[in-house]
Design a protein around this motif. Structure first.
Motif, PDB file in Angstrom:
ATOM      1  N   GLY A   1      31.008  45.882  39.584  1.00  0.00           N
ATOM      2  CA  GLY A   1      29.677  45.846  40.778  1.00  0.00           C
ATOM      3  C   GLY A   1      29.012  44.481  40.297  1.00  0.00           C
ATOM      4  N   HIS A   2      28.613  43.710  41.554  1.00  0.00           N
ATOM      5  CA  HIS A   2      28.052  42.541  41.305  1.00  0.00           C
ATOM      6  C   HIS A   2      27.280  42.179  42.291  1.00  0.00           C
ATOM      7  CE1 HIS A   2      28.014  38.234  40.117  1.00  0.00           C
ATOM      8  NE2 HIS A   2      28.174  37.664  41.333  1.00  0.00           N
ATOM      9  N   ALA A   3      26.220  41.774  42.361  1.00  0.00           N
ATOM     10  CA  ALA A   3      25.154  41.526  41.361  1.00  0.00           C
ATOM     11  C   ALA A   3      23.836  42.244  41.597  1.00  0.00           C
ATOM     12  CB  ALA A   3      24.947  40.148  40.774  1.00  0.00           C
TER      13      ALA A   3
ATOM     14  N   THR B   1      33.656  36.799  33.301  1.00  0.00           N
ATOM     15  CA  THR B   1      33.752  37.473  34.854  1.00  0.00           C
ATOM     16  C   THR B   1      34.083  36.719  35.892  1.00  0.00           C
ATOM     17  OG1 THR B   1      31.372  36.526  34.458  1.00  0.00           O
ATOM     18  CG2 THR B   1      31.899  39.102  33.906  1.00  0.00           C
ATOM     19  N   GLU B   2      33.812  35.147  35.739  1.00  0.00           N
ATOM     20  CA  GLU B   2      34.116  34.301  36.948  1.00  0.00           C
ATOM     21  C   GLU B   2      35.047  33.203  36.773  1.00  0.00           C
ATOM     22  OE1 GLU B   2      30.416  33.696  38.993  1.00  0.00           O
ATOM     23  OE2 GLU B   2      29.690  35.816  38.418  1.00  0.00           O
ATOM     24  N   LEU B   3      36.162  33.416  35.901  1.00  0.00           N
ATOM     25  CA  LEU B   3      36.770  32.072  35.642  1.00  0.00           C
ATOM     26  C   LEU B   3      37.442  31.265  36.883  1.00  0.00           C
ATOM     27  CD1 LEU B   3      38.238  30.447  33.014  1.00  0.00           C
ATOM     28  CD2 LEU B   3      39.724  32.158  33.418  1.00  0.00           C
TER      29      LEU B   3
ATOM     30  N   VAL C   1      22.015  42.412  35.712  1.00  0.00           N
ATOM     31  CA  VAL C   1      21.135  40.876  36.052  1.00  0.00           C
ATOM     32  C   VAL C   1      22.212  39.938  35.890  1.00  0.00           C
ATOM     33  CG1 VAL C   1      18.992  41.773  35.161  1.00  0.00           C
ATOM     34  CG2 VAL C   1      20.635  40.706  33.558  1.00  0.00           C
ATOM     35  N   ASN C   2      21.896  38.978  36.707  1.00  0.00           N
ATOM     36  CA  ASN C   2      22.664  37.882  36.836  1.00  0.00           C
ATOM     37  C   ASN C   2      21.991  36.420  36.626  1.00  0.00           C
ATOM     38  OD1 ASN C   2      25.283  36.426  37.418  1.00  0.00           O
ATOM     39  ND2 ASN C   2      24.870  36.296  39.577  1.00  0.00           N
ATOM     40  N   GLU C   3      22.474  35.596  35.951  1.00  0.00           N
ATOM     41  CA  GLU C   3      21.804  34.210  35.600  1.00  0.00           C
ATOM     42  C   GLU C   3      20.415  34.271  35.483  1.00  0.00           C
ATOM     43  OE1 GLU C   3      23.194  32.157  39.154  1.00  0.00           O
ATOM     44  OE2 GLU C   3      25.375  31.985  38.460  1.00  0.00           O
TER      45      GLU C   3
ATOM     46  N   ASN D   1      33.550  39.232  46.031  1.00  0.00           N
ATOM     47  CA  ASN D   1      32.507  38.268  45.410  1.00  0.00           C
ATOM     48  C   ASN D   1      30.984  38.207  46.001  1.00  0.00           C
ATOM     49  OD1 ASN D   1      33.420  37.335  47.975  1.00  0.00           O
ATOM     50  ND2 ASN D   1      34.566  35.616  47.157  1.00  0.00           N
ATOM     51  N   ASN D   2      30.969  38.710  47.431  1.00  0.00           N
ATOM     52  CA  ASN D   2      29.651  38.879  47.795  1.00  0.00           C
ATOM     53  C   ASN D   2      29.256  40.090  48.340  1.00  0.00           C
ATOM     54  OD1 ASN D   2      28.867  35.980  47.603  1.00  0.00           O
ATOM     55  ND2 ASN D   2      30.224  35.587  49.191  1.00  0.00           N
ATOM     56  N   GLU D   3      30.236  41.236  48.361  1.00  0.00           N
ATOM     57  CA  GLU D   3      30.079  42.552  49.007  1.00  0.00           C
ATOM     58  C   GLU D   3      28.957  43.327  48.533  1.00  0.00           C
ATOM     59  OE1 GLU D   3      32.588  40.396  48.677  1.00  0.00           O
ATOM     60  OE2 GLU D   3      33.679  40.721  50.662  1.00  0.00           O
ATOM     61  N   MET D   4      28.581  43.315  47.457  1.00  0.00           N
ATOM     62  CA  MET D   4      27.404  44.085  46.910  1.00  0.00           C
ATOM     63  C   MET D   4      25.965  43.509  46.642  1.00  0.00           C
ATOM     64  SD  MET D   4      29.293  47.076  44.571  1.00  0.00           S
ATOM     65  CE  MET D   4      31.057  47.879  45.123  1.00  0.00           C
ATOM     66  N   LYS D   5      26.234  42.207  47.097  1.00  0.00           N
ATOM     67  CA  LYS D   5      25.050  41.558  46.921  1.00  0.00           C
ATOM     68  C   LYS D   5      23.933  41.973  48.083  1.00  0.00           C
ATOM     69  CE  LYS D   5      27.383  37.473  44.809  1.00  0.00           C
ATOM     70  NZ  LYS D   5      27.729  35.889  45.066  1.00  0.00           N
ATOM     71  N   MET D   6      22.596  41.628  47.863  1.00  0.00           N
ATOM     72  CA  MET D   6      21.575  42.157  48.450  1.00  0.00           C
ATOM     73  C   MET D   6      21.944  41.671  49.829  1.00  0.00           C
ATOM     74  SD  MET D   6      17.511  42.617  48.301  1.00  0.00           S
ATOM     75  CE  MET D   6      17.481  43.074  46.362  1.00  0.00           C
TER      76      MET D   6
ATOM     77  N   THR E   1      38.966  36.491  37.228  1.00  0.00           N
ATOM     78  CA  THR E   1      39.064  34.951  37.992  1.00  0.00           C
ATOM     79  C   THR E   1      38.115  35.204  39.146  1.00  0.00           C
ATOM     80  OG1 THR E   1      41.258  35.454  38.933  1.00  0.00           O
ATOM     81  CG2 THR E   1      40.926  34.061  36.800  1.00  0.00           C
ATOM     82  N   TRP E   2      37.355  33.700  39.555  1.00  0.00           N
ATOM     83  CA  TRP E   2      36.628  34.024  40.788  1.00  0.00           C
ATOM     84  C   TRP E   2      37.356  33.549  41.755  1.00  0.00           C
ATOM     85  CZ3 TRP E   2      32.711  37.041  40.841  1.00  0.00           C
ATOM     86  CH2 TRP E   2      31.913  36.926  41.931  1.00  0.00           C
ATOM     87  N   GLY E   3      37.983  34.393  42.520  1.00  0.00           N
ATOM     88  CA  GLY E   3      39.176  34.190  43.412  1.00  0.00           C
ATOM     89  C   GLY E   3      40.438  34.084  42.689  1.00  0.00           C
TER      90      GLY E   3
HETATM   91  C1  XIL Z   1      29.443  32.872  45.129  1.00  0.00           C
HETATM   92  C2  XIL Z   1      30.352  33.418  46.303  1.00  0.00           C
HETATM   93  O1  XIL Z   1      31.549  33.009  45.614  1.00  0.00           O
HETATM   94  C3  XIL Z   1      29.895  32.252  47.341  1.00  0.00           C
HETATM   95  O2  XIL Z   1      30.749  32.967  48.482  1.00  0.00           O
HETATM   96  C4  XIL Z   1      28.604  32.363  47.717  1.00  0.00           C
HETATM   97  O3  XIL Z   1      28.269  31.409  48.752  1.00  0.00           O
HETATM   98  C5  XIL Z   1      27.790  31.950  46.409  1.00  0.00           C
HETATM   99  O4  XIL Z   1      27.882  33.144  45.324  1.00  0.00           O
HETATM  100  N1  XIL Z   1      27.994  32.847  40.084  1.00  0.00           N
HETATM  101  C6  XIL Z   1      28.014  34.107  40.579  1.00  0.00           C
HETATM  102  C7  XIL Z   1      28.478  34.490  41.802  1.00  0.00           C
HETATM  103  O5  XIL Z   1      27.510  34.906  39.801  1.00  0.00           O
HETATM  104  O6  XIL Z   1      28.053  35.405  42.493  1.00  0.00           O
HETATM  105  C8  XIL Z   1      28.643  33.256  42.967  1.00  0.00           C
HETATM  106  O7  XIL Z   1      29.559  33.730  43.849  1.00  0.00           O
HETATM  107  C9  XIL Z   1      29.296  32.138  41.966  1.00  0.00           C
HETATM  108  C10 XIL Z   1      28.491  31.839  40.875  1.00  0.00           C
END
Ligand code: XIL
Length: 392
Positions: free
Chosen positions: A119-121, A287-289, A169-171, A83-88, A329-331
């Protein structure tokens, strides 16, 4: 320790991201893709019978610490991402230093369990390490592009060929908050540094770095039935059309699906939106339900039922769409939700959110049953999946 933001450090930071480019770094060995570990009884089992995929975003620290969590992931999921591992912010914590250990452990686990990876993001206005925002602000377009190339080479190069789909790209589109520009783009250090073409540029650079990955635009706040959300959906469709017309190498559209219990959902509106994306020849991923349960009663039984019912209502529409490929799911369990930490999502009664398919003790909830039932009732996606997925 904070790093002084002087010119030397910034330049060292830019250069350092180049040091681990694939051309110079030996490719780490993540092992062969093992036989899938997931159970035919679980959501991935039900998804697979319809040519679909199911998975979850996971934190590497819990993965490394908890055998119970590892067993749950192995059994339930056919697809994983950190969920955060590939973020900058994780990978480039300070100038001159890279940290791949968290992402590597997710990649290794997935390979060892026959699971696909996302891969995200790559390009996001958040999760930028403190030293990068000033770098982008002072860079000018040529140096900002150089930095983006080095960053993409660093993170995408390391996992090249292993990632099924990448959130390039994200959001990037405003909508939930104020819309300040005619094109609707959300303010971002990337937009400031590179101008509105940064999105197309990011896709082209990403494609050079991992030509086999299906490249995705991942976006938030598109699910609910509000006039501002409808306006955002229209802007997204318009931009997607333009990207397709220009030959931008995009293959997926990611819908985050952070659903909120007190916000209206209209099945037909959402169905139409998915159809329009599918008709452009793009694959769609949920992607993040998760479901913010703040409008539901405190009682866990009633709450879990309501969450499952909303999930089912949403998934039935989503899975009806032939271009829909995966649900993530997001988790996976309530002990690992981000919603309790987020000021917009905290419950007013102070109880902890129950937004995910398993509870805090990793016991299955009605949400898991809803997932399985939705996959079971979904039309067969195999044919289109084979065409859209390719190797992904
Ligand atoms: C969230 C993570 O789950 C948290 O641990 C972190 O603190 C903030 O980011 N949209 C996204 C995800 O694209 O990367 C976000 O993840 C949640 C909202």
């Amino acid at each position: 320790m904070s790093i002084p933001l002087n010119r030397r450090n910034l330049l060292a930071g830019v250069a350092a991201t180049g040091l681990v480019q694939p051309a110079v770094a030996a490719a780490p060995d993540f092992g062969p893709l093992a036989k899938p570990s997931w159970s035919p009884e679980g959501p991935q089992g039900a998804a697979a019978r319809k040519g679909l995929g199911f998975g979850a975003a996971v934190p590497s620290n819990l993965l490394n610490r908890s055998a119970e969590f590892r067993a749950l992931l192995a059994r339930e999921c056919g697809l994983l991402l950190g969920n955060n591992e590939m973020k900058m912010a994780v990978v480039l914590p300070e100038p001159g230093r890279t940290d791949f250990a968290p992402a590597d452990s997710v990649v290794r686990f997935a390979r060892a369990h026959g699971q696909r990876l996302r891969g995200h993001a790559l390009v996001w206005h958040e999760a930028l390490p403190g030293w990068v925002a000033p770098l982008l602000a002072g860079a000018g377009p040529a140096r900002a592009e150089d930095f983006l190339r080095r960053w993409a080479g660093t993170v995408m190069g390391r996992y090249r060929g292993l990632i099924a789909s990448w959130d390039v790209v994200n959001e990037v589109m405003a909508g939930y908050g104020p819309v300040t520009r005619a094109d609707g783009l959300r303010p971002s250090p990337w937009l400031t540094a590179l101008g509105p073409d940064y999105i197309d540029l990011a896709f082209r650079i990403a494609h050079e770095n991992d030509p086999r990955a299906a490249l995705a635009w991942n976006e938030d706040s598109l699910e609910h039935d509000f006039p501002w959300a409808e306006a955002k959906r229209a802007r997204v469709l318009k931009r997607l059309e333009a990207m397709r017309a220009k030959g931008v190498p995009i293959r997926r559209f990611g819908i985050q699906a952070h659903l909120v219990s007190d916000q209206p959902f209209d099945a037909e509106t959402f169905r139409r939106f998915l159809r329009e994306i599918g008709q452009m020849g793009l694959g769609i991923e949920i992607t993040e339900l998760d479901i913010d349960d703040k409008a539901y009663p405190g009682d866990p039984k009633a709450r879990d039922r309501a969450v499952a019912d909303f999930a089912r209502r949403f998934l039935d529409v989503a899975l009806d769409e032939p271009a829909l490929l995966d649900v993530v799911t997001w988790g996976l369990f309530d002990g690992d939700t981000w919603l309790n930490d987020h000021p917009d999502h905290r419950r007013r009664d102070g109880l902890r959110q129950r937004p995910l398919p398993f509870d805090e003790e990793m016991r299955p909830k009605p949400f898991r049953e809803a997932l399985i039932a939705a996959f079971r009732h979904a039309p067969d996606h195999s044919a289109l999946r084979a065409r859209l997925r390719g190797t992904a």
